[in-house]
Design a protein around this motif. Structure first.
Motif, PDB file in Angstrom:
ATOM      1  N   GLY A  89       0.959  -1.078  -0.217  1.00  0.00           N
ATOM      2  CA  GLY A  89      -0.021  -0.066   0.085  1.00  0.00           C
ATOM      3  C   GLY A  89       0.817   1.236  -0.050  1.00  0.00           C
ATOM      4  N   LYS A  90       1.998   1.069  -0.246  1.00  0.00           N
ATOM      5  CA  LYS A  90       2.869   2.238   0.116  1.00  0.00           C
ATOM      6  C   LYS A  90       4.177   2.160  -1.049  1.00  0.00           C
ATOM      7  N   PHE A  91       4.742   3.072  -1.453  1.00  0.00           N
ATOM      8  CA  PHE A  91       5.766   2.951  -2.435  1.00  0.00           C
ATOM      9  C   PHE A  91       7.082   3.564  -1.916  1.00  0.00           C
ATOM     10  N   ASP A  92       8.598   2.879  -2.332  1.00  0.00           N
ATOM     11  CA  ASP A  92       9.657   3.465  -1.956  1.00  0.00           C
ATOM     12  C   ASP A  92       9.890   3.918  -0.718  1.00  0.00           C
ATOM     13  N   ILE A  93       9.687   2.867   0.391  1.00  0.00           N
ATOM     14  CA  ILE A  93       9.792   3.171   1.920  1.00  0.00           C
ATOM     15  C   ILE A  93      11.174   3.034   2.148  1.00  0.00           C
ATOM     16  N   ASN A  94      11.535   4.126   2.559  1.00  0.00           N
ATOM     17  CA  ASN A  94      13.136   4.133   3.375  1.00  0.00           C
ATOM     18  C   ASN A  94      13.023   3.683   4.550  1.00  0.00           C
ATOM     19  N   ILE A  95      13.948   2.112   4.389  1.00  0.00           N
ATOM     20  CA  ILE A  95      14.074   1.339   5.572  1.00  0.00           C
ATOM     21  C   ILE A  95      15.519   1.107   6.264  1.00  0.00           C
ATOM     22  N   GLU A  96      16.444   2.055   5.798  1.00  0.00           N
ATOM     23  CA  GLU A  96      17.648   2.279   6.428  1.00  0.00           C
ATOM     24  C   GLU A  96      17.589   2.482   7.913  1.00  0.00           C
ATOM     25  N   ASN A  97      18.304   1.577   8.609  1.00  0.00           N
ATOM     26  CA  ASN A  97      18.493   1.635   9.961  1.00  0.00           C
ATOM     27  C   ASN A  97      17.241   0.855  10.750  1.00  0.00           C
ATOM     28  N   LEU A  98      16.335   0.533  10.001  1.00  0.00           N
ATOM     29  CA  LEU A  98      15.262  -0.230  10.866  1.00  0.00           C
ATOM     30  C   LEU A  98      15.702  -1.806  10.962  1.00  0.00           C
ATOM     31  N   PRO A  99      15.226  -2.343  11.842  1.00  0.00           N
ATOM     32  CA  PRO A  99      15.478  -3.680  11.968  1.00  0.00           C
ATOM     33  C   PRO A  99      14.422  -4.739  11.007  1.00  0.00           C
ATOM     34  N   VAL A 100      15.358  -5.240   9.952  1.00  0.00           N
ATOM     35  CA  VAL A 100      14.694  -5.739   8.693  1.00  0.00           C
ATOM     36  C   VAL A 100      14.856  -7.292   8.600  1.00  0.00           C
ATOM     37  N   LEU A 101      13.879  -7.943   7.861  1.00  0.00           N
ATOM     38  CA  LEU A 101      14.007  -9.465   7.537  1.00  0.00           C
ATOM     39  C   LEU A 101      14.647  -9.369   6.253  1.00  0.00           C
ATOM     40  N   PHE A 102      15.687 -10.224   5.991  1.00  0.00           N
ATOM     41  CA  PHE A 102      16.626 -10.230   4.767  1.00  0.00           C
ATOM     42  C   PHE A 102      16.301 -11.696   4.395  1.00  0.00           C
ATOM     43  N   ASP A 103      16.030 -12.349   3.099  1.00  0.00           N
ATOM     44  CA  ASP A 103      16.386 -13.595   2.488  1.00  0.00           C
ATOM     45  C   ASP A 103      17.475 -13.402   1.501  1.00  0.00           C
ATOM     46  N   GLU A 104      17.706 -14.355   0.630  1.00  0.00           N
ATOM     47  CA  GLU A 104      18.677 -14.237  -0.123  1.00  0.00           C
ATOM     48  C   GLU A 104      18.404 -13.382  -1.359  1.00  0.00           C
ATOM     49  N   GLU A 105      17.044 -12.867  -1.568  1.00  0.00           N
ATOM     50  CA  GLU A 105      16.908 -11.988  -2.422  1.00  0.00           C
ATOM     51  C   GLU A 105      16.785 -10.320  -2.109  1.00  0.00           C
ATOM     52  N   GLY A 106      16.786 -10.081  -0.752  1.00  0.00           N
ATOM     53  CA  GLY A 106      16.941  -8.914  -0.190  1.00  0.00           C
ATOM     54  C   GLY A 106      15.926  -8.854   1.098  1.00  0.00           C
ATOM     55  N   ALA A 107      15.644  -7.413   1.178  1.00  0.00           N
ATOM     56  CA  ALA A 107      14.714  -7.247   2.231  1.00  0.00           C
ATOM     57  C   ALA A 107      13.597  -7.515   1.902  1.00  0.00           C
ATOM     58  N   PHE A 108      12.493  -7.966   3.120  1.00  0.00           N
ATOM     59  CA  PHE A 108      11.312  -8.061   2.836  1.00  0.00           C
ATOM     60  C   PHE A 108      10.030  -7.742   4.143  1.00  0.00           C
ATOM     61  N   GLY A 109      10.583  -7.600   5.109  1.00  0.00           N
ATOM     62  CA  GLY A 109       9.745  -7.134   6.180  1.00  0.00           C
ATOM     63  C   GLY A 109      10.475  -6.497   7.378  1.00  0.00           C
ATOM     64  N   ASN A 110       9.530  -5.741   8.001  1.00  0.00           N
ATOM     65  CA  ASN A 110      10.050  -5.000   9.380  1.00  0.00           C
ATOM     66  C   ASN A 110       8.805  -4.637  10.202  1.00  0.00           C
ATOM     67  N   PRO A 111       8.995  -4.060  11.149  1.00  0.00           N
ATOM     68  CA  PRO A 111       8.078  -3.941  12.268  1.00  0.00           C
ATOM     69  C   PRO A 111       7.299  -2.828  11.780  1.00  0.00           C
ATOM     70  N   THR A 112       7.538  -2.189  10.975  1.00  0.00           N
ATOM     71  CA  THR A 112       6.750  -0.808  10.772  1.00  0.00           C
ATOM     72  C   THR A 112       6.107  -1.050   9.395  1.00  0.00           C
ATOM     73  N   SER A 113       6.681  -1.658   8.249  1.00  0.00           N
ATOM     74  CA  SER A 113       5.860  -1.907   7.021  1.00  0.00           C
ATOM     75  C   SER A 113       6.657  -2.900   6.244  1.00  0.00           C
ATOM     76  N   ASP A 114       5.759  -3.949   5.786  1.00  0.00           N
ATOM     77  CA  ASP A 114       6.401  -4.991   5.003  1.00  0.00           C
ATOM     78  C   ASP A 114       6.356  -4.421   3.415  1.00  0.00           C
ATOM     79  N   SER A 115       7.249  -5.453   2.687  1.00  0.00           N
ATOM     80  CA  SER A 115       7.361  -5.186   1.303  1.00  0.00           C
ATOM     81  C   SER A 115       6.153  -6.099   0.516  1.00  0.00           C
TER      82      SER A 115
END
Length: 216
Positions: free
Chosen positions: A134-160
Motif C-alpha cells: 500500500g506504499k511505495f519506495d519506503i526508506n528502511i535504512e536503520n530499521l530492524p529488517v528481515l532479509f532473505d537471499e533476494e533482499g529485504a522483505f519485512g520489518n515492524p513498520t511496513s512489509d514489502s
C-alpha cells in the motif's frame, strides 16, 4: 532464521492455511476487540504500552525515528483510538492484527513460498528501500529488517509487496518482533496466536519457535 541484533527475539509461527476473506466468528471477534481496544487507551498512552515502548527504544538505538516510522502495533492502536478502525483484508491478516493490538507487538505475516534461502533479522544499511504494501519506495535504512537471499522483505513498520499474503492455499510465516529477551511473555502470545488460527481458520502443520540473538 537468525537474529543479528542484540536484545531482540522473534516469535515464529509456520503453518499452511486457506487464505480467504474473514467471516462469521472471526469478524465478530475482530470488531469486538477493536471496539474494546478503542475504549481502553487515550492517544497519549499508546507510546507507553510496554512492547510498543520497547520497539520505539530499539528504533532510537538503531538510529530511526520511532515517531516518523511508527511500528505497526502503535500505528494500528492510534487508528483505533482516533475512531478510524482497521481495514479488513483476509483471515490471516485479521489474526495477525488482532494479536498485535492486544499484545503491543508488531507482527508480520509472509508468504513463505515467495522467500528463498536463509532469513536474517539485521539493521538495513544506508540507502536501503523497498516498495511496501500500500506504499511505495519506503526508506528502511536503520530499521530492524528481515532479509532473505533476494533482499529485504519485512520489518515492524511496513512489509514489502514481495511476500504479501494473498488469497488461496498458502504456506505462511508469521513473525512476532519482540524487543526484549523474556521468552515466557513471547511464548504466551505464540500460544494465543496458535489458538486463534485453530479456532478461526483451517490451518494445519502449525509449528512455533523462538529465535534468540546469534552468538556468532
Amino acid at each position: 532464521m537468525e537474529v543479528l541484533i542484540s536484545g531482540v527475539m522473534l516469535g515464529v509461527i509456520h503453518y499452511v492455511v486457506d487464505v480467504k476473506k474473514s467471516d462469521g466468528g472471526l469478524l465478530d471477534y475482530f470488531d469486538e476487540t477493536v471496539e474494546e481496544t478503542g475504549l481502553r487507551y487515550e492517544l497519549s498512552e499508546i507510546a507507553q504500552v510496554p512492547h510498543i515502548q520497547e520497539t520505539r527504544e530499539a528504533y532510537k538505538t538503531l538510529g530511526k525515528s520511532p515517531s516518523q516510522y511508527r511500528n505497526a502495533s502503535e500505528a494500528m492502536l492510534r487508528r483505533i483510538v482516533k475512531g478510524n478502525g482497521l481495514y479488513k483484508i483476509n483471515n490471516v491478516v485479521e489474526i495477525n492484527n488482532l494479536i498485535s493490538i492486544r499484545s503491543g507487538y508488531s507482527i508480520g505475516s509472509y508468504d513463505n513460498q515467495a522467500l528463498s534461502g536463509k532469513i536474517e533479522l539485521r539493521p538495513a544499511p544506508a540507502g536501503e528501500r523497498y516498495d511496501g504494501i500500500g506504499k511505495f519506495d519506503i526508506n528502511i535504512e536503520n530499521l530492524p529488517v528481515l532479509f532473505d537471499e533476494e533482499g529485504a522483505f519485512g520489518n515492524p513498520t511496513s512489509d514489502s509487496n514481495r511476500a504479501m499474503i494473498q488469497e488461496g492455499k498458502r504456506e505462511v510465516l508469521s513473525v512476532i518482533y519482540a524487543f526484549h529477551l523474556e521468552q515466557e511473555e513471547l511464548e504466551k502470545w505464540l500460544a494465543e496466536y496458535r489458538k486463534l488460527l485453530e479456532r478461526y481458520t483451517d490451518a494445519t502443520a502449525i509449528r512455533t519457535e523462538i529465535i534468540t540473538p546469534s552468538t556468532n
